[in-house]
Design a protein around this motif. Sequence first.
Motif, short mmCIF file in Angstrom:
data_model
loop_
_atom_site.label_atom_id
_atom_site.label_comp_id
_atom_site.label_asym_id
_atom_site.label_seq_id
_atom_site.Cartn_x
_atom_site.Cartn_y
_atom_site.Cartn_z
N ALA A 96 -17.02 23.59 10.19
CA ALA A 96 -18.60 24.01 10.04
C ALA A 96 -19.92 23.43 9.88
CB ALA A 96 -18.59 24.72 8.93
N LEU A 97 -19.70 21.97 9.82
CA LEU A 97 -20.55 20.96 9.95
C LEU A 97 -20.59 19.66 10.47
CD1 LEU A 97 -20.64 20.52 5.62
CD2 LEU A 97 -22.67 21.50 7.03
N GLY A 98 -19.60 20.42 12.01
CA GLY A 98 -19.79 20.16 12.99
C GLY A 98 -19.17 18.36 12.77
N GLY A 99 -18.19 18.17 11.91
CA GLY A 99 -17.52 16.66 11.69
C GLY A 99 -19.05 15.62 11.37
N ALA A 100 -20.20 16.30 10.26
CA ALA A 100 -21.35 15.55 9.95
C ALA A 100 -20.55 14.57 8.93
CB ALA A 100 -22.47 15.87 9.57
N THR A 101 -21.04 13.30 8.44
CA THR A 101 -20.77 13.06 7.11
C THR A 101 -22.23 12.50 6.36
OG1 THR A 101 -20.48 10.93 7.97
CG2 THR A 101 -18.47 12.35 8.29
N TYR A 102 -21.37 12.64 4.64
CA TYR A 102 -22.85 12.36 4.08
C TYR A 102 -22.96 11.18 3.34
CZ TYR A 102 -24.00 17.11 5.81
OH TYR A 102 -23.44 18.03 7.53
N ASP A 103 -24.34 10.89 2.25
CA ASP A 103 -24.02 9.81 1.08
C ASP A 103 -23.83 10.47 0.33
OD1 ASP A 103 -25.48 8.05 3.32
OD2 ASP A 103 -26.81 8.99 2.76
N ILE A 104 -23.98 11.50 -0.05
CA ILE A 104 -23.61 12.18 -1.09
C ILE A 104 -22.95 13.70 -1.18
CG2 ILE A 104 -24.46 13.17 -3.56
CD1 ILE A 104 -26.72 10.96 -2.83
N VAL A 105 -21.48 13.80 -1.69
CA VAL A 105 -21.32 15.21 -1.90
C VAL A 105 -21.45 16.81 -2.70
CG1 VAL A 105 -19.36 16.85 -1.23
CG2 VAL A 105 -20.64 15.12 0.17
N TYR A 106 -22.26 16.94 -3.60
CA TYR A 106 -23.29 17.48 -4.55
C TYR A 106 -22.34 18.26 -4.82
CZ TYR A 106 -25.60 19.55 -8.42
OH TYR A 106 -26.48 20.13 -9.11
N THR A 107 -21.44 19.05 -6.27
CA THR A 107 -21.06 20.20 -6.53
C THR A 107 -20.91 20.39 -8.08
OG1 THR A 107 -18.95 19.85 -5.28
CG2 THR A 107 -19.23 20.93 -6.99
N GLY A 108 -22.49 21.55 -8.16
CA GLY A 108 -23.02 22.10 -9.83
C GLY A 108 -21.68 22.53 -10.50
#
Length: 264
Positions: free
Chosen positions: A110-122
């Motif tokens: 869904a995010l087109g294979g993008a990657t992130y510095d932080i994945v946050y879950t609350g």
Amino acid sequence: MDYLDVNRANWNGRVPIHVGSDFYDVEGFKAGRSPLRAFERDEVGDVTGRRLLHLQCHFGLDTLSWARLGAEVTGLDFSAAAIEQARAIAAECGLPAEFVTADVYDAVEALGGATYDIVYTGLGALVWLADLDNWARTVAALLKPGGFLYLAEFHPFADTMDDETGTTVTHDYFDRGPHVWEYPHTYTGSEILEHQTSVQFQHGLGEVVSAVAAAGLRVEFLREHDRTYFRRFRTLVEGQEGFRLPEGAPRIPLLYSLRASAPA
């Protein structure tokens, strides 16, 4: 029963109730209030200029709070009604953010294979997930090299205690579910939900840590906290930073936080 369809209908129905509730205080947020807990901000650290993905973001108040702190934010949730509200609040507040409607397990595509510095879950997210191993692998695929997962969650041991006093073990810690619940209300008030059935899954602390480690992430810390942010037991006392058991009572863990990093 398709638990995803059941839960999606339940959460779509909660959205307008939550947006209008004192619990979420959307008007306060628009005026500058942040719903992020102090320990979360401290443990995540400076997010200025960092790409942050919030999984299971609901209607985006936590997500947008990270944006106010300087992060480049994306929020993802399976409720289209929630994402519609998140986009509207972001636009009204003039906060740059991307919001995507998708199930967690479909996030990479869904995010087109993008990657992130932080994945946050609350708080309150994991009970809606049936497969933690799949969740952890998804998180790992969404992280840049050297990026990290930050998770803040209600402690599963607290769910074993009686609701009245929080002092007697009443429920089975190892009963993973699925647990099918019928509640006429959500947790913010007395409005009646149209779709009252929900399906939840209990995950022990060892299950969470093992799933994260098996996905190739290195656990930096696992911290347990003696406070929570709602009156989980009738005996809890509200203070400056959440609710705790009364002074002098034996303490139990009510929250935990975990940070785990991807290989550099």
